[in-house]
Design an enzyme around this catalytic site. Sequence first.
Site, PDB file in Angstrom:
ATOM      1  N   GLY A  47      19.786 -67.536 -98.903  1.00 54.44           N
ATOM      2  CA  GLY A  47      19.036 -67.015-100.031  1.00 54.44           C
ATOM      3  C   GLY A  47      19.956 -66.624-101.162  1.00 54.44           C
ATOM      4  N   GLN A  52      22.313 -61.896-108.883  1.00 55.05           N
ATOM      5  CA  GLN A  52      23.637 -62.189-108.320  1.00 55.05           C
ATOM      6  C   GLN A  52      24.461 -63.085-109.229  1.00 55.05           C
ATOM      7  OE1 GLN A  52      21.978 -63.261-104.207  1.00 55.05           O
ATOM      8  NE2 GLN A  52      23.979 -62.420-103.692  1.00 55.05           N
ATOM      9  N   CYS A  97      26.542 -61.037 -97.522  1.00 52.37           N
ATOM     10  CA  CYS A  97      26.018 -61.277 -98.863  1.00 52.37           C
ATOM     11  C   CYS A  97      27.087 -61.950 -99.717  1.00 52.37           C
ATOM     12  CB  CYS A  97      25.619 -59.940 -99.485  1.00 52.37           C
ATOM     13  SG  CYS A  97      24.875 -60.070-101.102  1.00 52.37           S
ATOM     14  N   LEU A  98      26.669 -62.926-100.532  1.00 50.95           N
ATOM     15  CA  LEU A  98      27.625 -63.585-101.421  1.00 50.95           C
ATOM     16  C   LEU A  98      28.278 -62.573-102.358  1.00 50.95           C
ATOM     17  CD1 LEU A  98      25.506 -66.726-102.431  1.00 50.95           C
ATOM     18  CD2 LEU A  98      27.359 -66.642-100.762  1.00 50.95           C
ATOM     19  N   HIS A 139      15.975 -59.065 -98.091  1.00 53.31           N
ATOM     20  CA  HIS A 139      17.334 -58.969 -98.641  1.00 53.31           C
ATOM     21  C   HIS A 139      17.337 -59.390-100.121  1.00 53.31           C
ATOM     22  CE1 HIS A 139      21.874 -59.588 -98.128  1.00 53.31           C
ATOM     23  NE2 HIS A 139      21.640 -60.159 -99.284  1.00 53.31           N
ATOM     24  N   GLU A 140      16.645 -60.498-100.432  1.00 51.74           N
ATOM     25  CA  GLU A 140      16.656 -61.008-101.821  1.00 51.74           C
ATOM     26  C   GLU A 140      15.849 -60.110-102.757  1.00 51.74           C
ATOM     27  OE1 GLU A 140      18.903 -62.996-102.322  1.00 51.74           O
ATOM     28  OE2 GLU A 140      19.167 -63.691-100.264  1.00 51.74           O
ATOM     29  N   HIS A 143      17.778 -57.298-104.010  1.00 50.99           N
ATOM     30  CA  HIS A 143      18.638 -57.622-105.164  1.00 50.99           C
ATOM     31  C   HIS A 143      17.887 -57.428-106.484  1.00 50.99           C
ATOM     32  CE1 HIS A 143      22.377 -59.043-103.479  1.00 50.99           C
ATOM     33  NE2 HIS A 143      21.781 -59.898-102.672  1.00 50.99           N
TER      34      HIS A 143
END
Lengths: 167, 174
Positions: A47, A52, A97-98, A139-140, A143
């Site tokens: 995702g 981000q 996470c990225l 999670h997304e 963000h």
Amino acid sequence: MEALPILTIPDDRLKQVSETVTGFDDSLRRFVAQLELTRQHGPGAVGIAAPQVGHFQRIAIVDCSVTRKPVPNHGNLVLINPEITHWDGYEVGREGCLSVPDYTGNVIRATHIKLKAQDVQGEEHEYEMEGYEARAVQHEIDHLDGILFIDRVVSRRTDLFKRKVYR
Amino acid sequence: MSKHWYMLTVTGEDKPGIVARITRTLFDRGMHLGEASMLRLGGNFTIMMMVAGEMDAQALEEALSQVAAELGLSLHIDPMQGGLHRHVPPNFIVRVSGADKAGIVAKVTGVLAQDGFNILGLDSDVAGSEDKPVYIMQIAGIASVPLETLEASLSGLRSEGIDVNVSPVEMLVG
């Protein structure tokens, strides 16, 4: 088209709350294509969320169709203005996470969710999700609200049995 | 700056202020902290912490000796190989519980070792009561064998009254 640079902690912009998308036009579709390319570029990312890459609109992509072991999933999902309308159950799972390189931690998430979101055309959809895919969506969406998984990490020893409700 | 890492071990009767005093002393001497595990075990407080900086092991020990004496702590310093950013995420978690009896840890970890399971973290506790103690343990680790292999290997322990299960950790990156 190239992958976009990913914001990483301690970048304060990751704490910014993203704005509702109102225009469903070509520039949105172009951005979504670029965001998807960036997700695929990030190693093993299921995702990605627009903030981000420094784009503060309520846009996320989730794709749990390629995992080591197959999990229930809805394929490649572009989620515009997503909203969780119902959640149920909770479970600890491991997340990375990225935007948080070289760190993984345990997070409690709802195991079942109902989700409302628009697609790139602006059309509304409803989804019922479970497990890994439901975790990815939570999670997304975090963000989009300026929350990172490290804000939710639990210690196995002390927090596991403390009941925590998502949000 | 050349980063030379030491592993600092601190143990002693638990009381408030141990972490604050130790880390303040290190900070005042220009030392850097790396990964750490700090935990109360059996009424003691334990610290295992990576420390780096210009001081050598002896100077480090001298710097900490006063705080250690005041707080009744024993400390130990080892120069260490390795450094930061060497994390390996686990792909399995093994949960164990059962009546506390001799050999439970050795048996479970022995079986895991035979399958090449590398333990990354192990938390264990004795719960229950004095006359009816229960052993509870979670082991996170990495193994290249499939889940079924670990399950088959561990199933033999169930006949010995050890409740053990293994589940894959599907890491999510988002």
